[in-house]
Motif scaffolding. Structure first.
Motif: not given
Length: 253
Positions: A199-200, A205
């Motif tokens: 997710t990052k 992101t």
């Protein structure tokens, strides 16, 4: 016929010119299955076989520094040879004794600066070949020694045995598959990664910057591109040292 060819060529040339004139980085979503190389080839096809990031490639190491975040779904009671759902089950153990409280208590030992043994099936190399490739060829491969990694944050989001969901923030060189495997052992059972989503990565992101496959078009790339100048890229590029040249590319999951 000639007129049709001319009308088609004009926008293609214009698109190619725009791609070649920009410098920067952009993130794309890689779904389960294809490798990163596969996705890059698909992206090149979608963008007229040119990824127009120019000098941005020299900024990768700088712009992707920082922590990484993952959401991992693990399954208790089954261990696989690859430590994830793509592998074959090699061990099954009871997990009914594990409570949420037990699980959360064990997470404390895997937070902070820890030592971690990388998976055998990984992008790490031996004699110039990936360990995963050597294993598939039937070669005997020894585990790499444990190495220091950092886990900034590790929380249990859901616990519905045999499934559980972890929220992880870590530094470079960290393998989520090794974490889940080690957790299973620490809980007197076994476990493997069933699903994994990054997710990052550095400043990028999943929610804010990532292009889904249907968005692999020039207008979307230009809209999300994180620009950098050629002068910035020059400052951050350097001749590879012996250490750099020997360091393998890794898929740390």
């Amino acid at each position: 016929m000639a007129g049709n060819i001319s009308n088609t060529a004009a926008p293609i040339t214009n698109c190619l010119s725009k791609l070649q004139s920009v410098n920067g980085l952009f993130a794309v979503y890689k779904k389960k299955g294809p490798t990163s190389a596969d996705v890059l080839n698909m992206l090149k096809e979608a963008l007229l076989k040119v990824v127009g990031v120019g000098s941005g490639t020299k900024m990768l190491s700088t712009m992707l520094t920082g922590s990484k975040k993952y959401v991992a779904v693990g399954e208790l009671g089954k261990a696989t040879d690859t430590l994830d759902a793509t592998g074959s089950v090699i061990l099954e153990k009871d997990f009914e004794h594990i409570t949420r409280s037990d699980f959360e208590e064990k997470l404390k030992a895997f937070t902070g600066d820890i030592m971690q043994v990388p998976p055998l099936y990984s992008a790490l190399k031996k004699d110039g070949q990936r360990l995963s490739v050597l294993l598939l060829k039937g070669h005997k491969v020894e585990a790499k020694p444990a190495r220091p990694v950092t886990v900034y944050n590790l929380t249990l989001q859901e616990f519905n045995p045999p499934l559980f969901t972890l929220d992880i923030e870590c530094g470079g060189g960290f393998y989520v598959r090794s974490l889940v495997d080690d957790l299973g052992k620490a809980l007197s059972s076994c476990a493997h990664v069933k699903e994994l989503t990054r997710t990052k990565q550095g400043q990028f992101t999943l929610e804010e910057h990532t292009l889904q496959e249907e968005q692999w078009k020039l207008e979307h790339v230009l809209r999300t591109l994180q620009p950098c100048s050629e002068s910035e890229a020059g400052k951050n590029s350097k001749k590879p040292t012996e250490t750099d040249q020997k360091k393998p590319a890794e898929n740390n999951t």
